[in-house]
Motif scaffolding. Sequence first.
Motif, PDB file in Angstrom:
ATOM      1  N   CYS A 159       5.335   0.214   0.799  1.00 32.95           N
ATOM      2  CA  CYS A 159       5.597   0.990   2.012  1.00 32.95           C
ATOM      3  C   CYS A 159       6.509   2.363   2.005  1.00 32.95           C
ATOM      4  O   CYS A 159       7.325   2.351   0.826  1.00 32.95           O
ATOM      5  CB  CYS A 159       6.425   0.170   3.082  1.00 32.95           C
ATOM      6  N   GLN A 185       3.421   5.753   8.020  1.00 39.60           N
ATOM      7  CA  GLN A 185       2.547   5.987   6.866  1.00 39.60           C
ATOM      8  C   GLN A 185       2.985   7.136   5.921  1.00 39.60           C
ATOM      9  O   GLN A 185       2.515   7.272   4.862  1.00 39.60           O
ATOM     10  CB  GLN A 185       1.353   6.317   7.263  1.00 39.60           C
ATOM     11  N   ARG A 212      -2.507   3.057   6.138  1.00 41.12           N
ATOM     12  CA  ARG A 212      -2.116   1.859   7.016  1.00 41.12           C
ATOM     13  C   ARG A 212      -2.987   1.840   8.294  1.00 41.12           C
ATOM     14  O   ARG A 212      -2.616   2.677   9.114  1.00 41.12           O
ATOM     15  CB  ARG A 212      -0.790   1.730   7.213  1.00 41.12           C
ATOM     16  N   ASP A 262      -4.251  -2.183   6.115  1.00 36.56           N
ATOM     17  CA  ASP A 262      -3.066  -1.690   5.748  1.00 36.56           C
ATOM     18  C   ASP A 262      -2.928  -2.275   4.334  1.00 36.56           C
ATOM     19  O   ASP A 262      -2.482  -2.810   3.699  1.00 36.56           O
ATOM     20  CB  ASP A 262      -1.949  -2.437   6.379  1.00 36.56           C
TER      21      ASP A 262
END
Length: 366
Positions: free
Chosen positions: A68, A84, A109, A116
Amino acid sequence: MSARRRIAGFSLLEVSVVLAVLGLLAVGFTAYWASAERASVARAQQQLMVRAERALVGFIYETGRLPCPAPDHDGREACGDPAQKGLLPWRTLGLPTRAAGELRYGVYRNPDQDLDLARAADRFNPLLTDAEGTPSEPPLGNANMLDLCFALDRAAAGDTDPALLHTSTGGTDTNVAYAIAAPGLSDDDGDGSRFDGRQASGEPVFDAPSRGASAVNDDRVATASFDGLAGYFDCVEALAAIGHTHFNAANSARMMAITSAEYLELLRLQLRQAEASTVSASAGVAAAAGGLASGTADTALAIAQTIGSYGTLSPIIAAGVASVVTNTSATVTAAAGLGAAIAGVVEAERRVERAEKLVPDAVDLA
């Protein structure tokens, strides 16, 4: 007095020329220094981006997902945040340099379609079959690289969505798996951020890597398409092979069980044929032995008749002896045939015994 003015004026002109030359040299040196500094920063950022992409690949191998984005320069991913686009999570990736925290990072995502790429999830269900051969695709309850491959394949087949991570040329938008951008040396577009163009925006969009540097944008951008990332990990081959491996193996096992049973019946027929050959060879030995006994008797009779006829019937003895020789040879041949037949029976029995053990194993496997 005028001479001194001429000398003073001439000196002032010289000073002016010297200052002008120095000014030109200073401008040239400044331009050269700026160009050299820009090239040096570009090389360093290019190397940093290469290291970042290698770290991403290692992270994918380890976790089966992409990281992430990081919300700040601390470099730790924040998966609770649905953003994102953010900064590169350099600490999460294990990069040893804080400079990597200056890189902008984006990841595709799409939770609405379970795509995702920053989340490890059980998406791929291979084709399985039960003991009756009925196929099904039940969830396996785990997440690995195959699930990421499946997500990449589905994302590549979907329509372009500008609300998800994408690159743009101003006329064409293209969704991508991830994007990394370096800010260049300076704020060329004058918006207060070293990032220029679409990189400065908080929206999930980056400039396309094909966009060249310009006077208002010196950012460097690297992206990975869904197909490109899937190709790097050999996803197509893996999904095709593993998706049908269990089903193909089950069918092969069932065919093996059927074939093994038929092979056992064939071996049993060969055994019965070998046993029949033994009986036939035994009859041949018996017939040859009978012929030998008959020839011996004929020879003895011929000898007796020759003695009674004072030798006039001696040719009969030769015929009897020839019969004995012939039947002796036939007896030997028949005995050899009987031995071969017996050996054939032994070998056939051995094969049947081995096959009888194989068939239950094949049935159990099926």
